[in-house]
Design a protein around this motif. Structure first.
Motif, PDB file in Angstrom:
ATOM      1  N   VAL C  38      -0.445  19.378  12.342  1.00 32.80           N
ATOM      2  CA  VAL C  38      -0.447  19.163  10.883  1.00 32.80           C
ATOM      3  C   VAL C  38      -1.515  19.996  10.160  1.00 32.80           C
ATOM      4  O   VAL C  38      -2.685  19.988  10.550  1.00 32.80           O
ATOM      5  N   ARG C  39      -1.080  20.709   9.148  1.00 31.19           N
ATOM      6  CA  ARG C  39      -1.986  21.455   8.274  1.00 31.19           C
ATOM      7  C   ARG C  39      -1.610  21.212   6.816  1.00 31.19           C
ATOM      8  O   ARG C  39      -0.551  20.674   6.526  1.00 31.19           O
ATOM      9  N   PHE C  40      -2.497  21.601   5.896  1.00 30.02           N
ATOM     10  CA  PHE C  40      -2.169  21.468   4.472  1.00 30.02           C
ATOM     11  C   PHE C  40      -1.048  22.425   4.094  1.00 30.02           C
ATOM     12  O   PHE C  40      -1.043  23.586   4.518  1.00 30.02           O
ATOM     13  N   ILE C 129       1.890  19.869   5.039  1.00 30.28           N
ATOM     14  CA  ILE C 129       2.127  18.674   4.223  1.00 30.28           C
ATOM     15  C   ILE C 129       1.558  18.778   2.812  1.00 30.28           C
ATOM     16  O   ILE C 129       0.583  19.480   2.556  1.00 30.28           O
ATOM     17  N   GLY C 130       2.229  18.075   1.919  1.00 33.33           N
ATOM     18  CA  GLY C 130       1.821  17.983   0.521  1.00 33.33           C
ATOM     19  C   GLY C 130       2.211  16.606   0.015  1.00 33.33           C
ATOM     20  O   GLY C 130       2.612  15.737   0.802  1.00 33.33           O
ATOM     21  N   VAL C 131       2.124  16.417  -1.281  1.00 29.13           N
ATOM     22  CA  VAL C 131       2.332  15.079  -1.834  1.00 29.13           C
ATOM     23  C   VAL C 131       3.747  14.553  -1.541  1.00 29.13           C
ATOM     24  O   VAL C 131       3.930  13.345  -1.345  1.00 29.13           O
TER      25      VAL C 131
END
Lengths: 467, 467, 467
Positions: C38-40, C129-131
């Motif tokens: 998982v990364r931003f 991942i994001g909102v």
């Protein structure tokens, strides 16, 4: 419980056919009227994709949804959790408080979408709705929740639905007169929501005066945990009030300013409420009734002026005064209204909405009359008061006069409308309870038979147990 | 109850003149100071219409209001409902928990707007406020709510107001030193809010040590429903913490990143809290005290680093550790602090705010020191740490050092400030209750006499009934 | 209480090592997997500063955070406070309702970020991942909260964690089949969340059938205040459902439209629920079980179609019908399911989620099949159904067919998955309680010994007091 016979009064509170009939008939009517009239506004319609290109909008962000939806959700919480739980303070009327508020509000927002739609969003035979309509429908219903506070515990759900039908109608007419004919500013609704809603409710409760209400005196108080439930309502109203007063203000600085003014007014109001709550009690203790209610008066009292250049210190002054007026009202006015004027105001809406609403209207009139191009800027001045079109030549002092006229019109609508609706509600067909069964959920609700109520009955041996 | 005489102690808890005097004097002072100093910032002022044109802004959406208002409302809920209800776990102090938290926070935000305004928003003799100031005022008051947790149930409302006055002042000075002099990043306030607030409160409660507090031992516990009320507070703090940590971060990716990191940290924290809560109990059962509090430690512990490139797995690690530390703290440290160090910490803020706050400060220092242009991008690197102007040449490792210095400064301010304020609060003029009346709402509140409390009295035959 | 021996059954509910082991192992696995995968996402990564310039974005407002974060927070409240408190209606299972919901949801969102990430956000070996991922993780967990409703009070926390692990996995597979393979629209999750979650839970509770459950009959009811706590859950679900159904819709008109449709459907649903609640009771009184649950069916039933051009009156119709179906379900179907089909459905999820979910799927299929370019506009038509790429030639009626197929797939996944998971949960190693200890917090929680429970014991002299 269903058909108690005491002192010669026979009250039929049996709801089985009447309540479903009213609810279902109403809902069918709504579906038909929505089918004929209500469509999505341009920003919620799938054609917006094309319209966006025509308008040369570069971003979906320009959709009004993003300007107003967060505020809408806050307002929505205020109507359903805020008002609903604020009224759970009564020891045996929590179901009625939350549940009937839920019913009348869900009932009212549909009718309000239509009524307000016909007045404000009617184009080519259709009412075009968007997020601003949802907010306005919630606002309209807010005035009914306020009126409900006066008659809490004394009316049947059918009476509440009938009242909602009429009050939403009158609200919309009054709102149209103020906003469109008088061209008055009232974004947070000091006049349209609070003054109108509260005096309407007070007039209704006056007409429905119950001389023997002391028979249910023991149920008019709170218990420890019901006071905590009520604080949930209080805090959500208090916290989200900046959203309430800014929800339908102009985009940009006006929304921003409304939120700041309301935040300041409410903060000040808490301090003066606490001060007077302690000061007016012989033992100097704080009274939960004041904390639950009078702390909110600051939000009511800047409802009209929050989007104007009231300034933060102006807001502190208004909030401080309204907290004092409201607390003093609970201590002195409420007993007076009941004993002398026969106005039985269960939640004290006279103190929380009526007087602060009047203050709000007056402060709005003064703030408008004092406006100058210097304070608002040339563009901002015109935008703030919509001095365009036929109103291009209106001066601030004239605007102040019209604002004041708005208060008078709201009061008149409330008194006349409340008297008529009160008369209708007095008809002996709506299933309200006898005086000794007021403030008691068991009349209209299946109440769990549990340990707690065993104790309750144990301490009230003469209370009839439900079969 | 008002003037109990036991064991030679005479405590006068009569508030009738003292509390109103303090509240009203304060509010008048606020009005005067706001009148002299506070004005709307450019984005909330009606002149914005013109300024917008000068700045060539094409959309009202560029108003900071739309970037921050939803987060502001979440923070607002955390302060008033979150902290307020978290502290309602005590069986007979729910009114005090919610009510005094309400009072001190409403009191504190006004003073915080001034104090923080003088330090950060002062231009041409005026404090110019906007939505970011409202958030910062709420943040500042958050540190007072934390300190309140240590002394919950043992102080009078006046003591709380006096503490608020001083703590807000010290908070603002400490914040100025950290943010402006040390140029430290601390958007979620691990250092400025939690470390400072908690150690300040712990120092105050140490100074106010009550040797006979076991006299009110029976009131220090919870009842079934009070634990559920407290869970309302817990969940709102937990759910909205991503908004708390991102509320004042830079627009765009920084706000986005803060929310994600906090979400992850909190999720992990719940699992380790549950694990250790069960593991540390002989019977293996879960303890509501841990669930109510330690599950939140993950939010505290990423307060400084959430807006940095902590990464989601970094957040899981931080959250996991802080949940463990906090739960272990409740089981072992809190009794130790009370018996050995005479620190009576009602809500266990040492476990929820102090230790996780320190972790947060340290994690922030490490994350800052480990930053590289590779990870942040050239532009992002400069923006993330504000390496502009005189700080243009600061390196990540130097930044890490300054971050660490920020922890030390916050601790020093907390200890020294807490000792002085504790000394002031020890003066016998503020109306605090005797030890046997601690954790009891009846001292300062009108408490309803109801069935439930009849039962209460029945089981406590020696408890004096209020007249 | 820990090891009760009755009627030959020995149930070991001792959690001390099992629960911590599961929680900690799981969390370590999460950290490792997040570390690897998982990364931003680009909009939450510090490199966005540069990317923004490349994309020629003029404003940080274009970050998806500002389109979705307010809705995300509303959804978050629904999962933790909404579902958590909705289930507190049981008199002695409030800790379990709120606490276990908290545990499984915090547990589930981490696993959902991974599972859904692998299917939908996997790029170059990393999940970005994001909102929107946070919202989807909450959605996925929502389906577990629904299933929890069927087995509420009858399972150990470990069983819930095991169920969460499997259900999140199956949810993600089912969601992938529907959204990616069948190219179905289901923004509010009538099929993926409600139909799947409810039938999964009902199958699990069928497998876990407890023939002696009437032994804990006295604890399956509510008490007065537990019903009010449950109303907090109800109202937050009801108020925020427009955010739920619009949270991941396309930016602009689709989000706007989803919110309006859901608002209308829910309002209508309240009226028909109240009508039928009163009508189906001999005494004509309202039943809190219906008000707490059936009023929400309107939100479920427009989950698929809310973002389509369902129109406001279409929403009223769907909401009205689902309120009726749901209330009738509580009165007639739930007892039938229990006595005939041995499906013990504690919260009645069959009425609140299963049937309305099916209605939602069907309404979605019909609305899709009836779509025309005239109603949606040329651009809007393509955007609304993503008729691009390989789907360029799909017609509305074919889309309707695929929508219907989505219902069938969801049902199959639920039945098969639920049967397997139910079988796993039936293994005698997970520490569930004996039938006579169901619906009782004391099995897994430290419950305060207080006045209230003294009273409780007083009235239940044969109830064992905990040591």
């Amino acid at each position: 419980m269903d058909r108690p016979r005491h002192q010669g009064m026979v009250k039929n509170t049996y709801m089985r056919w009447r309540l479903p009939l009213v609810c279902l008939l109403w809902e069918v009517a709504m579906i038909v009227l929505f089918g004929v009239f209500v469509r999505f506004g341009p920003e919620a319609d799938a054609h917006w994709e094309e319209e966006k290109q025509e308008l040369n909008l570069t971003s979906d962000m320009e959709n009004d949804f993003y300007f107003r939806y967060p505020s809408f959700q806050d307002v929505h919480v205020m109507i359903f959790v805020g008002f609903g739980f604020l009224m759970t303070f009564l020891k045996r009327y929590g179901f009625g408080a939350v549940g009937f508020n839920f019913l009348l509000a869900a009932f009212g927002i549909q009718w309000a979408l239509l009524m307000q739609g016909w007045f404000h969003s009617f184009k080519n035979g259709k009412i075009l709705i968007g997020v601003e309509n949802l907010i306005n429908a919630d606002f309209c219903v807010g005035s009914v929740c306020i009126a409900f506070g006066a008659i809490l515990g004394k009316t049947s759900p059918i009476q509440l639905l009938v009242m909602t039908l009429f009050q939403v109608t009158l609200f919309s007419v009054n709102e149209y007169i103020l906003l469109n004919l008088l061209h008055v500013k009232d974004a947070g609704g000091s006049m349209t929501i609070h003054t109108f809603g509260a005096y309407f409710g007070l007039t209704v409760t006056r007409i429905l005066y119950r001389p023997n209400l002391e028979q249910s005196k023991d149920k008019q108080g709170s218990v420890y945990h019901s006071d905590l439930f009520a604080m949930i309502g209080t805090l959500y109203l208090w916290m989200y009030w900046p959203s309430f007063n800014s929800a339908i203000s102009e985009h940009g600085d006006a929304q921003h300013r409304s939120a700041i003014n309301t935040y300041c007014s409410l903060a000040a109001c808490v301090l003066t409420t606490m001060a007077f709550s302690s000061m007016l009690q012989k033992k100097g203790k704080l009274d939960m009734v004041h904390i639950q209610n009078a702390t909110l008066a600051g939000g009511v009292a800047v409802g009209t002026s929050a989007e104007m250049m009231l300034t933060p210190y102006g807001s502190l002054i208004v909030g401080s005064i309204s907290g004092i007026v409201s607390t003093v009202g609970y201590v002195y006015f409420t007993p007076f209204l009941e004993s002398r004027l026969h106005i039985q105001d269960t939640c004290g809406i006279h103190n929380l909405h009526a007087m602060p609403g009047l203050i709000g209207g007056i402060v709005g009139a003064i703030t408008a009359a004092a406006a100058t191009e210097d304070v608002y800027g040339k563009e901002g001045f015109i935008k703030a008061f919509d001095f365009t079109g036929v109103y291009q030549t209106r001066t601030p002092s004239v605007q102040g006069g019209f604002q004041a006229a708005g208060i008078v019109v709201s009061l008149l609508m409330a008194f006349v409308g409340g008297a008529i609706v009160g008369g209708i509600l007095k008809l002996p067909i709506w299933g309200d309870a006898a005086a000794e069964n007021c403030f008691e959920d068991e009349v209209y609700w299946e109440v769990p038979e549990d340990e707690e109520s065993d104790v309750y009955h144990m301490h009230n041996p003469d209370k009839p147990t439900s079969p």
